[in-house]
Design a protein around this motif. Structure first.
Motif, PDB file in Angstrom:
ATOM      1  N   LEU A   4       0.853  -1.182   0.000  1.00  0.00           N
ATOM      2  CA  LEU A   4       0.000   0.000   0.000  1.00  0.00           C
ATOM      3  C   LEU A   4       0.891   1.235   0.000  1.00  0.00           C
ATOM      4  O   LEU A   4       1.282   1.746   1.045  1.00  0.00           O
ATOM      5  CB  LEU A   4      -0.926  -0.017   1.214  1.00  0.00           C
ATOM      6  N   TYR A   5       1.239   1.699  -1.184  1.00  0.00           N
ATOM      7  CA  TYR A   5       2.166   2.821  -1.319  1.00  0.00           C
ATOM      8  C   TYR A   5       1.484   4.171  -1.096  1.00  0.00           C
ATOM      9  O   TYR A   5       2.048   5.068  -0.485  1.00  0.00           O
ATOM     10  CB  TYR A   5       2.781   2.835  -2.728  1.00  0.00           C
ATOM     11  N   HIS A   6       0.299   4.332  -1.642  1.00  0.00           N
ATOM     12  CA  HIS A   6      -0.307   5.658  -1.759  1.00  0.00           C
ATOM     13  C   HIS A   6      -1.397   5.848  -0.701  1.00  0.00           C
ATOM     14  O   HIS A   6      -2.587   5.898  -1.012  1.00  0.00           O
ATOM     15  CB  HIS A   6      -0.872   5.829  -3.166  1.00  0.00           C
ATOM     16  N   TRP A   7      -0.978   5.985   0.535  1.00  0.00           N
ATOM     17  CA  TRP A   7      -1.946   6.074   1.631  1.00  0.00           C
ATOM     18  C   TRP A   7      -1.884   7.428   2.355  1.00  0.00           C
ATOM     19  O   TRP A   7      -2.605   7.632   3.316  1.00  0.00           O
ATOM     20  CB  TRP A   7      -1.713   4.938   2.622  1.00  0.00           C
ATOM     21  N   TYR A   8      -1.054   8.326   1.880  1.00  0.00           N
ATOM     22  CA  TYR A   8      -0.992   9.665   2.473  1.00  0.00           C
ATOM     23  C   TYR A   8      -0.583  10.659   1.387  1.00  0.00           C
ATOM     24  O   TYR A   8      -0.073  10.299   0.320  1.00  0.00           O
ATOM     25  CB  TYR A   8       0.000   9.724   3.640  1.00  0.00           C
ATOM     26  N   ARG A   9      -0.812  11.923   1.685  1.00  0.00           N
ATOM     27  CA  ARG A   9      -0.484  13.018   0.783  1.00  0.00           C
ATOM     28  C   ARG A   9       0.609  13.863   1.431  1.00  0.00           C
ATOM     29  O   ARG A   9       0.570  14.130   2.633  1.00  0.00           O
ATOM     30  CB  ARG A   9      -1.737  13.852   0.524  1.00  0.00           C
ATOM     31  N   GLY A  66       6.587  26.825   3.859  1.00  0.00           N
ATOM     32  CA  GLY A  66       7.838  27.581   3.930  1.00  0.00           C
ATOM     33  C   GLY A  66       8.449  27.919   2.589  1.00  0.00           C
ATOM     34  O   GLY A  66       9.668  28.111   2.493  1.00  0.00           O
ATOM     35  N   GLY A  67       7.635  27.982   1.542  1.00  0.00           N
ATOM     36  CA  GLY A  67       8.168  28.332   0.231  1.00  0.00           C
ATOM     37  C   GLY A  67       8.784  27.179  -0.522  1.00  0.00           C
ATOM     38  O   GLY A  67       9.418  27.389  -1.578  1.00  0.00           O
ATOM     39  N   VAL A  68       8.609  25.935  -0.026  1.00  0.00           N
ATOM     40  CA  VAL A  68       9.122  24.759  -0.742  1.00  0.00           C
ATOM     41  C   VAL A  68       8.172  24.413  -1.874  1.00  0.00           C
ATOM     42  O   VAL A  68       6.963  24.314  -1.688  1.00  0.00           O
ATOM     43  CB  VAL A  68       9.272  23.554   0.211  1.00  0.00           C
ATOM     44  N   TYR A  83      16.052  21.734   5.084  1.00  0.00           N
ATOM     45  CA  TYR A  83      14.954  22.712   5.040  1.00  0.00           C
ATOM     46  C   TYR A  83      13.704  22.071   4.452  1.00  0.00           C
ATOM     47  O   TYR A  83      12.594  22.265   4.961  1.00  0.00           O
ATOM     48  CB  TYR A  83      15.382  23.927   4.219  1.00  0.00           C
ATOM     49  N   MET A  84      13.872  21.313   3.374  1.00  0.00           N
ATOM     50  CA  MET A  84      12.711  20.655   2.767  1.00  0.00           C
ATOM     51  C   MET A  84      12.053  19.693   3.751  1.00  0.00           C
ATOM     52  O   MET A  84      10.830  19.674   3.902  1.00  0.00           O
ATOM     53  CB  MET A  84      13.118  19.903   1.512  1.00  0.00           C
ATOM     54  N   VAL A  85      12.854  18.889   4.435  1.00  0.00           N
ATOM     55  CA  VAL A  85      12.315  17.913   5.385  1.00  0.00           C
ATOM     56  C   VAL A  85      11.549  18.620   6.498  1.00  0.00           C
ATOM     57  O   VAL A  85      10.440  18.213   6.878  1.00  0.00           O
ATOM     58  CB  VAL A  85      13.451  17.039   5.962  1.00  0.00           C
ATOM     59  N   GLU A  86      12.116  19.693   7.027  1.00  0.00           N
ATOM     60  CA  GLU A  86      11.472  20.413   8.124  1.00  0.00           C
ATOM     61  C   GLU A  86      10.150  21.044   7.706  1.00  0.00           C
ATOM     62  O   GLU A  86       9.295  21.318   8.555  1.00  0.00           O
ATOM     63  CB  GLU A  86      12.416  21.476   8.669  1.00  0.00           C
ATOM     64  N   HIS A  87       9.980  21.271   6.425  1.00  0.00           N
ATOM     65  CA  HIS A  87       8.752  21.902   5.931  1.00  0.00           C
ATOM     66  C   HIS A  87       7.890  20.922   5.131  1.00  0.00           C
ATOM     67  O   HIS A  87       7.147  21.324   4.233  1.00  0.00           O
ATOM     68  CB  HIS A  87       9.099  23.136   5.082  1.00  0.00           C
ATOM     69  N   THR A  88       8.010  19.648   5.481  1.00  0.00           N
ATOM     70  CA  THR A  88       7.191  18.591   4.887  1.00  0.00           C
ATOM     71  C   THR A  88       6.105  18.184   5.873  1.00  0.00           C
ATOM     72  O   THR A  88       6.363  18.057   7.080  1.00  0.00           O
ATOM     73  CB  THR A  88       8.058  17.365   4.538  1.00  0.00           C
ATOM     74  N   HIS A  89       4.901  17.976   5.378  1.00  0.00           N
ATOM     75  CA  HIS A  89       3.769  17.593   6.223  1.00  0.00           C
ATOM     76  C   HIS A  89       2.976  16.483   5.532  1.00  0.00           C
ATOM     77  O   HIS A  89       3.002  16.372   4.295  1.00  0.00           O
ATOM     78  CB  HIS A  89       2.867  18.807   6.484  1.00  0.00           C
ATOM     79  N   GLU A 117       6.542  11.243  12.617  1.00  0.00           N
ATOM     80  CA  GLU A 117       5.207  11.798  12.382  1.00  0.00           C
ATOM     81  C   GLU A 117       4.420  10.895  11.432  1.00  0.00           C
ATOM     82  O   GLU A 117       3.222  10.652  11.626  1.00  0.00           O
ATOM     83  CB  GLU A 117       5.316  13.203  11.778  1.00  0.00           C
ATOM     84  N   LEU A 118       5.102  10.379  10.410  1.00  0.00           N
ATOM     85  CA  LEU A 118       4.437   9.486   9.464  1.00  0.00           C
ATOM     86  C   LEU A 118       4.128   8.141  10.116  1.00  0.00           C
ATOM     87  O   LEU A 118       3.084   7.533   9.853  1.00  0.00           O
ATOM     88  CB  LEU A 118       5.320   9.291   8.230  1.00  0.00           C
ATOM     89  N   VAL A 119       5.022   7.672  10.973  1.00  0.00           N
ATOM     90  CA  VAL A 119       4.775   6.422  11.696  1.00  0.00           C
ATOM     91  C   VAL A 119       3.520   6.553  12.557  1.00  0.00           C
ATOM     92  O   VAL A 119       2.687   5.633  12.617  1.00  0.00           O
ATOM     93  CB  VAL A 119       6.001   6.043  12.553  1.00  0.00           C
TER      94      VAL A 119
END
Length: 385
Positions: free
Chosen positions: A86-91, A96-98, A150-156, A223-225
Motif C-alpha cells: 500500500l504505497y499511496h496512503w498519504y499526501r 515555507g516556500g518549498v 529545510y525541505m524535510v522540516e517543511h514537509t507535512h 510523524e508518518l509512523v
C-alpha cells in the motif's frame, strides 16, 4: 474454508495452519506481459492493480490461455494468497516556500525541489524493462544537505486512508496489504538523497552533519509512523531494501536498528504487526535480528541467489519472528524440472514449518515460468496438510 487473509495472519499470531500459506508476487511478470517494450511501467512491484485498470486490456505478450486474465484473476483462479504493498496512503504537503516539479525528457525523469535556500534535482533513467533507475541524487555537494534539511522540516503529511479502504474492499479475504514506510533516515541518505559512495566518504571524513540531519529526518519520519499507526490495516512495512553489501551489518546496527526499535514500539502499541524488506544478502545481520523488534521479514530469498541457506535462516529467526521465504526466482528461469522446485519447497517447509509464508523469492521475473508457479501453488495446497 479458511480465507487467505486469515491464513496469513494465523502465522503472525503463532498459530500453525494446516499448510504453509502461498502468497506469490507475480506483478513484475504480469506488468511485463501487459506493457509494450520500452514503455514505463504503470504500477510498482507488488502494487495492487484493480480489475478495472486499463492495463488488463493490452494483450501484449500474455499467453493466450490467460489473455483475458486480470492480475487478480490469477489469485482467484489458482487460490493463492494476494499480498500487496500500500504505497499511496498519504499526501505530502510542503510549506515555507518549498515547491516541487517533475518532468520527463525522453528516457530521463527529473524531480526538482525549490526552496529559499536553493534548489536540488534528482534524475532517473528508464531501464529497458520499463522501470526507473536512480542516476543522479539530490545532494551533490555537502551544502545541499542544508537545503534537504529545510525541505524535510517543511514537509507535512495528510492521511488518505480511503485509498487503503478501497483496496481492502476489492481484495476482500484473498489477502492483505502492508502500509509502506519508505526507508529509515540512513536508508534515505543511501538510496534517495546522496547515494552509497558519498555517504561512505562523508561518514569517514565529516560525519557530524549526517548525524544531525538524521535526527531531523527521524523526527519527521516518526510523524508518518504515528499516522500509519492509525491506518486501517494490520501490517506496516519499513522498506529499506537492506543488503549487507550496501548497508554493512555494523551500519545496520548503529544507524538503522535504533530507528527501527522506535517505530516497532509505536506500532506495536497500536496493535500493528511490523515487517521489513530483506531481499538480498543479510546473513551478516543474523546475530542481531532480535534487536529491531520486527514481527516479519519480507522478501527473504536464500541461496543460490543470496548468501544464506534456508536452514540457516530458520536457525537465526528469534522467537516470535516470522518470514516470507521464497524459492529463488532464478530457479523459475532456468527450464528446471518442476520437481526440483518442489524439492526446494520441501526444504522451506521442513526448516520453517509454522514460521513462514511461501512465495517466489522475492518476485517472479518477466522471464519466469508461470506454469511452475501454478504447480508450486497446487503442491503447497495438497502436500503439506
Amino acid at each position: 474454508m479458511t480465507s487467505q487473509r486469515a491464513r496469513f495472519f494465523s502465522i503472525l499470531t503463532g498459530e500453525k495452519p494446516a499448510n504453509m500459506p502461498f502468497f506469490p508476487d507475480i506483478t513484475d511478470w504480469y506488468l511485463d506481459r501487459r506493457t509494450p517494450p520500452g514503455e514505463p511501467r504503470q504500477f510498482s512491484p507488488g502494487e495492487f492493480i484493480p480489475d478495472a485498470a486499463d492495463i488488463h486490456k493490452n494483450p501484449g505478450s500474455m499467453p493466450e490461455k490467460y489473455r483475458d486474465f486480470t492480475l487478480f484473476d490469477f489469485y482467484r483462479q489458482f487460490d493463492w494468497g494476494f499480498h500487496v504493498h500500500l504505497y499511496h496512503w498519504y499526501r505530502t504537503i510542503f510549506s515555507g516556500g518549498v515547491e516541487t516539479e517533475s518532468w520527463v525528457d525522453g528516457q530521463k525523469r527529473y524531480y526538482r525541489v525549490i526552496t529559499p535556500l536553493g534548489e536540488m534535482t534528482r534524475m532517473d533513467m528508464l531501464a529497458s524493462d520499463g522501470t526507473w533507475s536512480r542516476k543522479e541524487f539530490f545532494i551533490k555537494e555537502m551544502r545541499d544537505l542544508k537545503t534537504m534539511r529545510y525541505m524535510v522540516e517543511h514537509t507535512h503529511f495528510e492521511p488518505e486512508f480511503e485509498k487503503i479502504d478501497a483496496i481492502r474492499q476489492e481484495l476482500g479475504d484473498w489477502g492483505q496489504g502492508d502500509i509502506v514506510l519508505s526507508r529509515s533516515p540512513f536508508g534515505k541518505l543511501v538510496h534517495e538523497y546522496m547515494g552509497f559512495e558519498q555517504v561512505i566518504y562523508t561518514l569517514n571524513d565529516d560525519p557530524e552533519p549526517l548525524f544531525e540531519f538524521m535526527e531531523i529526518q527521524e523526527r519527521k519520519d516518526l510523524e508518518l509512523v504515528a499516522l500509519a499507526a492509525r491506518a486501517p490495516e494490520r501490517l506496516v512495512i519499513m522498506s529499506d531494501h537492506t543488503d549487507e553489501i550496501l548497508i554493512s551489518p555494523s551500519q545496520w546496527r548503529d544507524y538503522c536498528v535504533p530507528f527501527y526499535r522506535k517505530i516497532t514500539d509505536i506500532l506495536h502499541g497500536a496493535d500493528k504487526f511490523v515487517s521489513t524488506h530483506l531481499d538480498g544478502n543479510f546473513k551478516g545481520y543474523f546475530d542481531i535480528l532480535d534487536q529491531p523488534g520486527f514481527d516479519l521479514l519480507d522478501g527473504c530469498t536464500p541461496a543460490p541467489m543470496f548468501n544464506f541457506e534456508v536452514e540457516e535462516l530458520a536457525d537465526a529467526l528469534p522467537d516470535g519472528m516470522y518470514a516470507f521465504c521464497g524459492i529463488p526466482a532464478t530457479l523459475f528461469c532456468q527450464n528446471l524440472l518442476t520437481e526440483e522446485i518442489l524439492q526446494f519447497a520441501d526444504r522451506i517447509l521442513t526448516a520453517l514449518k509454522g514460521r513462514a509464508v511461501l512465495n517466489v523469492g522475492d518476485i517472479l521475473p518477466p522471464n519466469g515460468d508461470i506454469e511452475q508457479v501454478i504447480a508450486l501453488g497446487e503442491y503447497a495446497k495438497s502436500s503439506w496438510s
